[in-house]
Write a protein that holds these residues in place. Structure first.
Motif, PDB file in Angstrom:
ATOM      1  N   THR A  84      10.086 -46.862  25.806  1.00 37.41           N
ATOM      2  CA  THR A  84       8.902 -46.965  26.658  1.00 37.41           C
ATOM      3  C   THR A  84       8.727 -45.681  27.456  1.00 37.41           C
ATOM      4  OG1 THR A  84      10.089 -47.870  28.558  1.00 37.41           O
ATOM      5  CG2 THR A  84       9.269 -49.450  26.915  1.00 37.41           C
ATOM      6  N   ARG A  85       7.562 -45.531  28.032  1.00 43.42           N
ATOM      7  CA  ARG A  85       7.244 -44.356  28.845  1.00 43.42           C
ATOM      8  C   ARG A  85       8.238 -44.218  29.997  1.00 43.42           C
ATOM      9  NH1 ARG A  85       4.643 -42.821  33.368  1.00 43.42           N
ATOM     10  NH2 ARG A  85       3.154 -41.104  33.243  1.00 43.42           N
ATOM     11  N   ASP A  86       8.542 -45.323  30.665  1.00 44.66           N
ATOM     12  CA  ASP A  86       9.451 -45.293  31.814  1.00 44.66           C
ATOM     13  C   ASP A  86      10.885 -44.947  31.416  1.00 44.66           C
ATOM     14  OD1 ASP A  86       7.389 -45.889  33.540  1.00 44.66           O
ATOM     15  OD2 ASP A  86       7.721 -48.047  33.425  1.00 44.66           O
ATOM     16  N   GLU A  87      11.272 -45.290  30.200  1.00 41.56           N
ATOM     17  CA  GLU A  87      12.606 -44.929  29.724  1.00 41.56           C
ATOM     18  C   GLU A  87      12.698 -43.438  29.428  1.00 41.56           C
ATOM     19  OE1 GLU A  87      14.174 -48.910  27.413  1.00 41.56           O
ATOM     20  OE2 GLU A  87      12.812 -47.583  26.349  1.00 41.56           O
ATOM     21  N   ILE A  88      11.592 -42.843  29.016  1.00 40.80           N
ATOM     22  CA  ILE A  88      11.598 -41.425  28.672  1.00 40.80           C
ATOM     23  C   ILE A  88      11.493 -40.547  29.903  1.00 40.80           C
ATOM     24  CG2 ILE A  88      10.340 -39.608  27.431  1.00 40.80           C
ATOM     25  CD1 ILE A  88       9.574 -41.741  25.365  1.00 40.80           C
ATOM     26  N   ILE A  89      10.659 -40.932  30.868  1.00 43.41           N
ATOM     27  CA  ILE A  89      10.446 -40.071  32.042  1.00 43.41           C
ATOM     28  C   ILE A  89      10.654 -40.816  33.364  1.00 43.41           C
ATOM     29  CG2 ILE A  89       8.994 -38.326  30.960  1.00 43.41           C
ATOM     30  CD1 ILE A  89       6.558 -39.829  31.968  1.00 43.41           C
ATOM     31  N   PRO A  90      11.895 -41.250  33.638  1.00 45.05           N
ATOM     32  CA  PRO A  90      12.129 -41.920  34.923  1.00 45.05           C
ATOM     33  C   PRO A  90      12.072 -40.960  36.109  1.00 45.05           C
ATOM     34  CG  PRO A  90      14.210 -41.554  33.817  1.00 45.05           C
ATOM     35  CD  PRO A  90      13.110 -41.141  32.850  1.00 45.05           C
ATOM     36  N   PHE A  91      12.118 -39.653  35.840  1.00 41.25           N
ATOM     37  CA  PHE A  91      12.147 -38.646  36.899  1.00 41.25           C
ATOM     38  C   PHE A  91      10.763 -38.103  37.240  1.00 41.25           C
ATOM     39  CE2 PHE A  91      14.380 -37.505  32.967  1.00 41.25           C
ATOM     40  CZ  PHE A  91      13.350 -36.878  32.280  1.00 41.25           C
ATOM     41  N   GLU A  92       9.703 -38.595  36.595  1.00 38.37           N
ATOM     42  CA  GLU A  92       8.345 -38.108  36.856  1.00 38.37           C
ATOM     43  C   GLU A  92       7.921 -38.244  38.325  1.00 38.37           C
ATOM     44  OE1 GLU A  92       3.857 -38.464  35.044  1.00 38.37           O
ATOM     45  OE2 GLU A  92       5.083 -40.287  35.162  1.00 38.37           O
ATOM     46  N   PRO A  93       8.148 -39.373  39.001  1.00 42.18           N
ATOM     47  CA  PRO A  93       7.717 -39.480  40.403  1.00 42.18           C
ATOM     48  C   PRO A  93       8.356 -38.432  41.311  1.00 42.18           C
ATOM     49  CG  PRO A  93       8.379 -41.624  39.560  1.00 42.18           C
ATOM     50  CD  PRO A  93       8.729 -40.626  38.518  1.00 42.18           C
ATOM     51  N   TYR A  94       9.593 -38.053  41.009  1.00 41.41           N
ATOM     52  CA  TYR A  94      10.278 -37.066  41.836  1.00 41.41           C
ATOM     53  C   TYR A  94       9.701 -35.669  41.611  1.00 41.41           C
ATOM     54  CZ  TYR A  94      13.426 -40.971  42.350  1.00 41.41           C
ATOM     55  OH  TYR A  94      13.937 -42.213  42.607  1.00 41.41           O
ATOM     56  N   ILE A  95       9.369 -35.355  40.375  1.00 42.83           N
ATOM     57  CA  ILE A  95       8.733 -34.062  40.079  1.00 42.83           C
ATOM     58  C   ILE A  95       7.364 -34.011  40.737  1.00 42.83           C
ATOM     59  CG2 ILE A  95       7.846 -32.583  38.249  1.00 42.83           C
ATOM     60  CD1 ILE A  95      10.098 -33.653  36.456  1.00 42.83           C
ATOM     61  N   LYS A  96       6.665 -35.126  40.723  1.00 40.23           N
ATOM     62  CA  LYS A  96       5.331 -35.187  41.371  1.00 40.23           C
ATOM     63  C   LYS A  96       5.472 -34.947  42.876  1.00 40.23           C
ATOM     64  CE  LYS A  96       1.149 -37.967  41.512  1.00 40.23           C
ATOM     65  NZ  LYS A  96       0.246 -36.908  41.131  1.00 40.23           N
ATOM     66  N   LYS A  97       6.496 -35.493  43.509  1.00 43.14           N
ATOM     67  CA  LYS A  97       6.716 -35.273  44.945  1.00 43.14           C
ATOM     68  C   LYS A  97       6.985 -33.787  45.237  1.00 43.14           C
ATOM     69  CE  LYS A  97       8.754 -39.684  46.247  1.00 43.14           C
ATOM     70  NZ  LYS A  97       9.989 -40.338  46.700  1.00 43.14           N
ATOM     71  N   ILE A  98       7.668 -33.119  44.320  1.00 43.31           N
ATOM     72  CA  ILE A  98       8.024 -31.723  44.541  1.00 43.31           C
ATOM     73  C   ILE A  98       6.832 -30.795  44.386  1.00 43.31           C
ATOM     74  CG2 ILE A  98       9.444 -29.801  43.699  1.00 43.31           C
ATOM     75  CD1 ILE A  98      11.479 -31.958  42.748  1.00 43.31           C
ATOM     76  N   PHE A  99       6.011 -31.013  43.348  1.00 43.79           N
ATOM     77  CA  PHE A  99       4.969 -30.043  42.994  1.00 43.79           C
ATOM     78  C   PHE A  99       3.544 -30.442  43.320  1.00 43.79           C
ATOM     79  CE2 PHE A  99       8.513 -28.803  40.252  1.00 43.79           C
ATOM     80  CZ  PHE A  99       8.606 -27.475  40.597  1.00 43.79           C
ATOM     81  N   ASP A 100       3.256 -31.704  43.523  1.00 45.07           N
ATOM     82  CA  ASP A 100       1.868 -32.113  43.819  1.00 45.07           C
ATOM     83  C   ASP A 100       1.677 -32.427  45.278  1.00 45.07           C
ATOM     84  OD1 ASP A 100       1.068 -31.718  41.249  1.00 45.07           O
ATOM     85  OD2 ASP A 100       1.016 -33.817  40.702  1.00 45.07           O
TER      86      ASP A 100
END
Length: 100
Positions: A84-100
């Motif tokens: 699933t999408r969440d299994e592949i990119i569980p770290f997306e929210p943290y990257i979003k906090k850093i760069f957006d």
């Protein structure tokens, strides 16, 4: 706030790498490999954030980012098994906090 994002990203990435490594070893032993290519839309707007996400996917065993379309915020990812999408990119929210 960005510091917490960086710390969270590192922790979640290391956990994802460890879990994926164990999963890949098990799949190699029992032969349960069913490769597929999927498209994942990301919510990260920053190009640097998208590239970090793509690199993070690639260093996680069992997944490989094969294309990044930054204008559409889409990553094409090859996996050794359906995930699933969440299994592949569980770290997306943290990257979003850093760069957006």
């Amino acid at each position: 706030m960005r510091l917490f994002g960086v710390i969270g990203y590192i922790v979640v990435l290391l956990k994802a790498i460890a879990e994926a490594w164990v999963d890949v070893v098990k799949r190699c032993i029992n032969g349960d490999i069913n490769p597929q290519v999927i498209e994942i839309e990301t919510s990260i707007n920053s190009l640097i954030g998208q590239v970090l996400l793509a690199c993070s996917i690639t260093i996680t065993p069992g997944t490989l980012t094969i294309d990044l379309i930054p204008e559409k915020r889409i990553l094409k990812v090859a996996t050794i098994s359906p995930r699933t999408r969440d299994e592949i990119i569980p770290f997306e929210p943290y990257i979003k906090k850093i760069f957006d």
